[in-house]
Design a protein around this motif. Structure first.
Motif, PDB file in Angstrom:
ATOM      1  N   GLU A  83      63.650  56.051 100.016  1.00 48.38           N
ATOM      2  CA  GLU A  83      62.876  56.348  98.815  1.00 48.38           C
ATOM      3  C   GLU A  83      62.502  55.100  98.021  1.00 48.38           C
ATOM      4  OE1 GLU A  83      64.650  59.502  96.557  1.00 48.38           O
ATOM      5  OE2 GLU A  83      64.780  60.789  98.322  1.00 48.38           O
ATOM      6  N   ILE A  84      63.174  54.003  98.280  1.00 51.57           N
ATOM      7  CA  ILE A  84      62.834  52.736  97.618  1.00 51.57           C
ATOM      8  C   ILE A  84      61.833  52.018  98.526  1.00 51.57           C
ATOM      9  CG2 ILE A  84      63.726  50.542  96.720  1.00 51.57           C
ATOM     10  CD1 ILE A  84      64.779  52.959  95.175  1.00 51.57           C
ATOM     11  N   PRO A  85      60.681  51.590  97.981  1.00 50.06           N
ATOM     12  CA  PRO A  85      59.666  50.935  98.819  1.00 50.06           C
ATOM     13  C   PRO A  85      60.192  49.667  99.500  1.00 50.06           C
ATOM     14  CG  PRO A  85      58.792  51.446  96.635  1.00 50.06           C
ATOM     15  CD  PRO A  85      60.269  51.720  96.596  1.00 50.06           C
ATOM     16  N   PRO A  86      59.713  49.390 100.722  1.00 52.27           N
ATOM     17  CA  PRO A  86      60.176  48.214 101.472  1.00 52.27           C
ATOM     18  C   PRO A  86      59.992  46.898 100.712  1.00 52.27           C
ATOM     19  CG  PRO A  86      58.788  49.612 102.857  1.00 52.27           C
ATOM     20  CD  PRO A  86      58.751  50.180 101.480  1.00 52.27           C
ATOM     21  N   GLU A  87      58.945  46.797  99.896  1.00 49.20           N
ATOM     22  CA  GLU A  87      58.712  45.562  99.130  1.00 49.20           C
ATOM     23  C   GLU A  87      59.845  45.326  98.134  1.00 49.20           C
ATOM     24  OE1 GLU A  87      56.053  48.327  98.174  1.00 49.20           O
ATOM     25  OE2 GLU A  87      55.995  48.053 100.333  1.00 49.20           O
ATOM     26  N   THR A  88      60.353  46.402  97.572  1.00 49.92           N
ATOM     27  CA  THR A  88      61.466  46.293  96.634  1.00 49.92           C
ATOM     28  C   THR A  88      62.754  45.989  97.378  1.00 49.92           C
ATOM     29  OG1 THR A  88      60.378  47.841  95.138  1.00 49.92           O
ATOM     30  CG2 THR A  88      62.738  47.486  94.801  1.00 49.92           C
ATOM     31  N   VAL A  89      62.977  46.679  98.471  1.00 45.81           N
ATOM     32  CA  VAL A  89      64.185  46.457  99.275  1.00 45.81           C
ATOM     33  C   VAL A  89      64.258  45.007  99.723  1.00 45.81           C
ATOM     34  CG1 VAL A  89      65.372  47.080 101.424  1.00 45.81           C
ATOM     35  CG2 VAL A  89      64.350  48.866  99.994  1.00 45.81           C
ATOM     36  N   ALA A  90      63.109  44.416 100.053  1.00 47.78           N
ATOM     37  CA  ALA A  90      63.077  43.023 100.518  1.00 47.78           C
ATOM     38  C   ALA A  90      63.578  42.054  99.453  1.00 47.78           C
ATOM     39  CB  ALA A  90      61.663  42.653 100.953  1.00 47.78           C
ATOM     40  N   LYS A  91      63.497  42.429  98.186  1.00 45.78           N
ATOM     41  CA  LYS A  91      63.947  41.566  97.087  1.00 45.78           C
ATOM     42  C   LYS A  91      65.461  41.641  96.861  1.00 45.78           C
ATOM     43  CE  LYS A  91      59.688  41.932  94.393  1.00 45.78           C
ATOM     44  NZ  LYS A  91      59.132  42.357  93.089  1.00 45.78           N
ATOM     45  N   LEU A  92      66.102  42.618  97.457  1.00 46.85           N
ATOM     46  CA  LEU A  92      67.527  42.856  97.196  1.00 46.85           C
ATOM     47  C   LEU A  92      68.394  42.048  98.158  1.00 46.85           C
ATOM     48  CD1 LEU A  92      67.258  46.725  96.766  1.00 46.85           C
ATOM     49  CD2 LEU A  92      67.441  45.010  94.946  1.00 46.85           C
ATOM     50  N   PRO A  93      69.517  41.520  97.684  1.00 45.55           N
ATOM     51  CA  PRO A  93      70.407  40.754  98.562  1.00 45.55           C
ATOM     52  C   PRO A  93      71.040  41.652  99.632  1.00 45.55           C
ATOM     53  CG  PRO A  93      71.340  40.922  96.353  1.00 45.55           C
ATOM     54  CD  PRO A  93      70.004  41.572  96.304  1.00 45.55           C
ATOM     55  N   ASP A  94      71.404  41.037 100.743  1.00 46.02           N
ATOM     56  CA  ASP A  94      71.988  41.783 101.857  1.00 46.02           C
ATOM     57  C   ASP A  94      73.235  42.559 101.457  1.00 46.02           C
ATOM     58  OD1 ASP A  94      69.988  40.962 103.579  1.00 46.02           O
ATOM     59  OD2 ASP A  94      71.147  39.292 104.409  1.00 46.02           O
ATOM     60  N   THR A  95      74.071  41.968 100.616  1.00 48.72           N
ATOM     61  CA  THR A  95      75.296  42.657 100.203  1.00 48.72           C
ATOM     62  C   THR A  95      74.972  43.927  99.427  1.00 48.72           C
ATOM     63  OG1 THR A  95      76.446  40.547 100.106  1.00 48.72           O
ATOM     64  CG2 THR A  95      77.502  42.391  98.997  1.00 48.72           C
ATOM     65  N   PHE A  96      73.982  43.875  98.553  1.00 46.84           N
ATOM     66  CA  PHE A  96      73.570  45.052  97.803  1.00 46.84           C
ATOM     67  C   PHE A  96      73.071  46.122  98.766  1.00 46.84           C
ATOM     68  CE2 PHE A  96      70.538  47.730  95.585  1.00 46.84           C
ATOM     69  CZ  PHE A  96      71.177  48.011  94.396  1.00 46.84           C
ATOM     70  N   LYS A  97      72.273  45.706  99.758  1.00 48.06           N
ATOM     71  CA  LYS A  97      71.760  46.663 100.746  1.00 48.06           C
ATOM     72  C   LYS A  97      72.902  47.265 101.568  1.00 48.06           C
ATOM     73  CE  LYS A  97      68.330  43.639 101.782  1.00 48.06           C
ATOM     74  NZ  LYS A  97      67.154  43.047 102.436  1.00 48.06           N
ATOM     75  N   MET A  98      73.935  46.468 101.838  1.00 48.51           N
ATOM     76  CA  MET A  98      75.086  46.992 102.568  1.00 48.51           C
ATOM     77  C   MET A  98      75.801  48.063 101.738  1.00 48.51           C
ATOM     78  SD  MET A  98      78.557  45.122 103.904  1.00 48.51           S
ATOM     79  CE  MET A  98      79.237  45.119 102.260  1.00 48.51           C
ATOM     80  N   PHE A  99      75.991  47.784 100.440  1.00 48.59           N
ATOM     81  CA  PHE A  99      76.605  48.778  99.561  1.00 48.59           C
ATOM     82  C   PHE A  99      75.780  50.064  99.569  1.00 48.59           C
ATOM     83  CE2 PHE A  99      78.687  45.201  97.056  1.00 48.59           C
ATOM     84  CZ  PHE A  99      79.985  45.601  97.302  1.00 48.59           C
ATOM     85  N   ALA A 100      74.462  49.926  99.408  1.00 44.56           N
ATOM     86  CA  ALA A 100      73.586  51.100  99.357  1.00 44.56           C
ATOM     87  C   ALA A 100      73.666  51.886 100.662  1.00 44.56           C
ATOM     88  CB  ALA A 100      72.146  50.671  99.067  1.00 44.56           C
ATOM     89  N   GLY A 101      73.644  51.189 101.781  1.00 41.97           N
ATOM     90  CA  GLY A 101      73.746  51.861 103.072  1.00 41.97           C
ATOM     91  C   GLY A 101      75.065  52.590 103.222  1.00 41.97           C
ATOM     92  N   THR A 102      76.139  51.965 102.765  1.00 40.61           N
ATOM     93  CA  THR A 102      77.464  52.591 102.826  1.00 40.61           C
ATOM     94  C   THR A 102      77.491  53.861 101.980  1.00 40.61           C
ATOM     95  OG1 THR A 102      78.560  50.478 103.239  1.00 40.61           O
ATOM     96  CG2 THR A 102      79.926  52.251 102.344  1.00 40.61           C
ATOM     97  N   VAL A 103      76.882  53.807 100.810  1.00 39.11           N
ATOM     98  CA  VAL A 103      76.850  54.991  99.940  1.00 39.11           C
ATOM     99  C   VAL A 103      76.106  56.129 100.640  1.00 39.11           C
ATOM    100  CG1 VAL A 103      75.875  55.908  97.785  1.00 39.11           C
ATOM    101  CG2 VAL A 103      77.153  53.764  97.765  1.00 39.11           C
TER     102      VAL A 103
END
Length: 168
Positions: A83-103
């Motif tokens: 639901e978050i656009p890829p352009e926004t996701v690209a701005k997020l650090p890998d660790t944040f993306k890992m947390f989000a994926g885990t959730v």
């Protein structure tokens, strides 16, 4: 690494971060995730949706209504991760993306286990692990639209401005 072990390590990391944060309440030294206002709104909206679903799950758990709990958890599972656009996701650090994926995957696991096991105690433990992941992420990051504190006007007659040090 199994999701439960990964979440446990993330929970430990959050505990350490939160312990450090509690020592000095006056400073917010979390890392800033600098986003455009509309992007910030989307990220925070997703977090509010997590909370809404957790409240629904908690209410369902008190009634041992595992079907409703599973349905609620599934709404924030992996299917909601896009639901978050890829352009926004690209701005997020890998660790944040890992947390989000885990959730998201933890919500999936809760839904599956609630349906197959129907064990409220097991689900409650999973929800505790999920909240550890949320706390870990919130202990490390803040979502901002400003990368640096506002510029301070100096008292000099030259009219120059001095930039404040960037927030860590």
């Amino acid at each position: 690494m199994k999701p439960y072990f990964k979440a446990a390590w993330l929970g430990l990391a959050a505990s350490l971060v939160m312990a450090g944060a509690a020592a000095d309440v006056g400073k917010d030294e979390r890392l800033k995730l600098v986003l455009e206002p509309h992007e910030r709104h989307l990220v925070l909206l997703e977090m509010r949706n997590f909370l809404h679903v957790l409240q629904t799950m908690t209410d369902s758990l008190t009634r041992e209504d595992m079907k409703t709990l599973a349905e609620a958890a599934r709404t924030m599972g992996s299917g909601a991760a896009n639901e978050i656009p890829p352009e926004t996701v690209a701005k997020l650090p890998d660790t944040f993306k890992m947390f989000a994926g885990t959730v998201h995957t933890t919500f999936d696991m809760i839904a599956l286990d609630a349906e197959s096991l129907g064990d409220p105690r097991h689900t409650l433990k999973q929800m505790g692990t999920l909240l550890q992941t949320c706390n870990a992420c919130h202990g490390i990051y803040q979502v901002s639209t400003e990368p640096f504190p506002r510029l301070k006007r100096g008292g000099s007659t030259s009219g120059k401005t001095t930039a404040a040090k960037p927030a860590r």
